[in-house]
Design an enzyme around this catalytic site. Sequence first.
Site, mmCIF file in Angstrom:
data_model
loop_
_atom_site.group_PDB
_atom_site.id
_atom_site.type_symbol
_atom_site.label_atom_id
_atom_site.label_comp_id
_atom_site.label_asym_id
_atom_site.label_seq_id
_atom_site.Cartn_x
_atom_site.Cartn_y
_atom_site.Cartn_z
ATOM 1 N N ASN A 81 8.569 39.492 -32.863
ATOM 2 C CA ASN A 81 8.331 40.939 -33.018
ATOM 3 C C ASN A 81 8.980 41.487 -34.286
ATOM 4 O OD1 ASN A 81 10.874 40.539 -31.908
ATOM 5 N ND2 ASN A 81 10.837 42.449 -30.725
ATOM 6 N N HIS A 87 16.445 37.647 -31.521
ATOM 7 C CA HIS A 87 15.675 38.482 -32.451
ATOM 8 C C HIS A 87 16.438 38.540 -33.768
ATOM 9 C CE1 HIS A 87 12.940 39.958 -29.264
ATOM 10 N NE2 HIS A 87 13.998 39.807 -28.485
ATOM 11 N N LEU A 88 15.820 38.028 -34.817
ATOM 12 C CA LEU A 88 16.499 38.019 -36.122
ATOM 13 C C LEU A 88 16.054 39.172 -37.018
ATOM 14 C CD1 LEU A 88 16.711 34.205 -36.960
ATOM 15 C CD2 LEU A 88 18.473 35.705 -36.011
ATOM 16 N N ARG A 89 15.000 39.863 -36.620
ATOM 17 C CA ARG A 89 14.559 41.113 -37.271
ATOM 18 C C ARG A 89 13.966 40.941 -38.666
ATOM 19 N NH1 ARG A 89 14.403 43.339 -32.413
ATOM 20 N NH2 ARG A 89 16.394 44.094 -31.608
ATOM 21 N N ASN A 100 16.386 45.736 -21.819
ATOM 22 C CA ASN A 100 15.153 45.522 -21.068
ATOM 23 C C ASN A 100 14.919 44.027 -20.834
ATOM 24 O OD1 ASN A 100 12.704 45.957 -19.843
ATOM 25 N ND2 ASN A 100 11.578 46.099 -21.764
ATOM 26 N N ASP A 114 18.899 36.746 -25.655
ATOM 27 C CA ASP A 114 18.000 37.856 -25.998
ATOM 28 C C ASP A 114 18.696 38.742 -27.037
ATOM 29 O OD1 ASP A 114 15.879 39.549 -26.139
ATOM 30 O OD2 ASP A 114 16.074 40.374 -24.120
ATOM 31 N N HIS A 172 14.152 36.044 -19.690
ATOM 32 C CA HIS A 172 15.198 36.965 -19.201
ATOM 33 C C HIS A 172 15.008 37.492 -17.762
ATOM 34 C CE1 HIS A 172 12.159 39.692 -20.756
ATOM 35 N NE2 HIS A 172 12.537 39.525 -22.006
#
Lengths: 423, 311
Positions: A93, A61-63, A277, A304, A231
């Site tokens: 996301n 996730h690089l945001r 999660n 993740d 995951h």
Amino acid sequence: MSNILIKNGTVVLADGCAACDLYLKDGKIVRMAKAVQEKADRVIDATGLYVFPGLIDMHVHLREPGFEYKEDIASGSAAAVRGGFTQICCMPNTQPVCDNAAVVGYIVARAKEVGLCKVRPIGAITKGSQGEQLAEIGKMKDAGAVAISDDGKPVVSARIMRLAMEYASDFGMICLSHCEDKDLVDGGVVNEGYNSTLAGLKGIPRAAEEIMIAREILLAETLNKRVHICHVSTKGGVQLIREAKARGVRVTAETCPHYFTLIDDVIMSYDANTKVNPPIREREDVEAIKLGLQDGTLDCIVTDHAPHHRDEKEVEYNLAAFGISGIETSFSLSYTNLVKTGVLTLEQLAERMSANPASILGLGGGALREGAVADIMIADLGEEYSIDSKQFVSKGKNTPFDGMRVYGKVKYTIVDGDIKYEG
Amino acid sequence: MLGKDLLGLYDASAEDITDILDTAVGMKKLLTQNLKKLPHLQGRTVTTLFYENSTRTRCSFELAAKYLGAGTVNISASSSSVQKGETLIDTGYTLDAMKNDVIVIRHPMGGAPHLLAKHVKASVVNGGDGMNEHPTQALLDFYTMREKFGAIKGLKVAILGDIKHSRVAKSNLFGLTKLGAEVVMYSPATLMPQGIERLGAKVAKSREEALSGANVVMGLRIQLERMHGGLFPSLAEYAQYYGVSEEHLKYADSDCIVMHPGPVNRGVEFTSDVIDAENSKITEQVLNGVAVRMALLFLLVKNRQGGEKSE
């Protein structure tokens, strides 16, 4: 573009390790042989070091865009090369959600500007990751997306997931499924079991993950389409995938270092850096994950990588964000917990962290051979050190591994024949 | 030796518990003699920081502090402010800056007192955190049992009700097993948490088995929201299959006592006959709660670094 000669290293190949030199030119591995004499602008003395194919993380996730206070493409790329990764695939996301060609294009362009590792966007399965209508998968692919996923938001409808698997296959794209029955999770924050009862924190049953793994397997089997399970954290999940593979279902799967390194008694600290999660599970799950990696049921190790701001972690456990900033610790944790303990050979580790993700997503790289792209990682496997989140270049310092002693330090990360990180 | 905080009985030793119960004996004596202006905590401040509604626990702590001469401050934070307002750590820094000696926190989430304790110099007392622990309730329960039976060791304590969501059940279990009692639990399967047997409880297969020979019969409050969440179909069905009436009490030891942390749902956990029976200690528990909390506050403040006060 400079020429690089890597001398005296031990090269990790698909079928074993070999002492040989590598000569890199124009972004390619031009020569791979014993005692290469080519003149180079830069000679790396790899005596005592191991030369791996550049690591590939197909789940980060690089945001960016939208959550740059947690991480951005520049900081995430810097963290990736520090972790030995030459290619990373970022989940959609973001804000806005990466569900269209424009956002995919933005990420690709921004990553090129940053110019550290290769960033491959993953597009959303559904518009807004709302689980209702398919996103424009073809257009996203043309803009540079390498797969689709609604990671973090499971596709609740089996019908939509079925359509996604079918439609995506027309474009050679695979669905990466975040398996979680949110209804069964019901607000849980840790693994359900002895330790959730002890800590008084609401548990997440393993079945919440396994039910959806089973669904994806059945859909892929019925449709004869591919699916990739994200995951995997439970013993039962590993078993479902093992059985599916045995009967020929086109399923692949990944797990993360925290699922084979930690057991859930770490939650007793109420340190929200342990909140992730799916959750950290119990010892029998950890053992099953290791076996799954060993026998190839689990194809890949991903991180993740989920960077968060400290304000999102220094709160009550229930209120904290899920996720671990993992890209800078993945190689050392995997080497220490899998290779040093005899679960995997070095070649198998390279396969799980490079060749397999490359093959699942159809990416270049993943192997060291003449003519291949010069994406390379060089590590000192003998070096022991303590993980220190203060040294992270990722904006996310959220790790449960602070202070842990590990082996295997990344020394060089080379992307397209250029040194992007030197440790 | 009791540390800076009391966060739960899982980490407390049998000696800590006994020490608090022993100290509470004197406190109860003073209380019942109506000597309610004592100098033990003069010049000290006790703050109650409650993120959940509570009448009896908060009132009990406040009176305990006042009877010992401490100044008290009560802060009510609505549960919505947990998510939107100042962070717990910042609230802790603020209370610390005002030189509080003890912060009693109640919070809907497990581990919140631990987070607070890590960040403040004040002593932190867990007044109930989510599904985790409610140590002072368990201590007053032990006090009540000891007062009746003289010792905890060897007692059979039956706990019936919503075990899964009960911090009272867990604190009781941790303490009672340390003190040598046998703990038997009974509830609908939907209200029984995983791993409770590994924590030392015996899980009964029937109401009769749970009650059989019990010296203490403890009921736990059934919350309506659990029924709305589908964990059991109706209060009437609960009462019929899991509640305790006088008839069921016959399985227990003839000299048993009946306890409940309150507030009770009459006719659900226990019938009114059971609640109002002579061997019911439910009201006595409330008095003992004040005595035990006086003892705890006194010991915590006495142990504070540089905080010794001549008695």
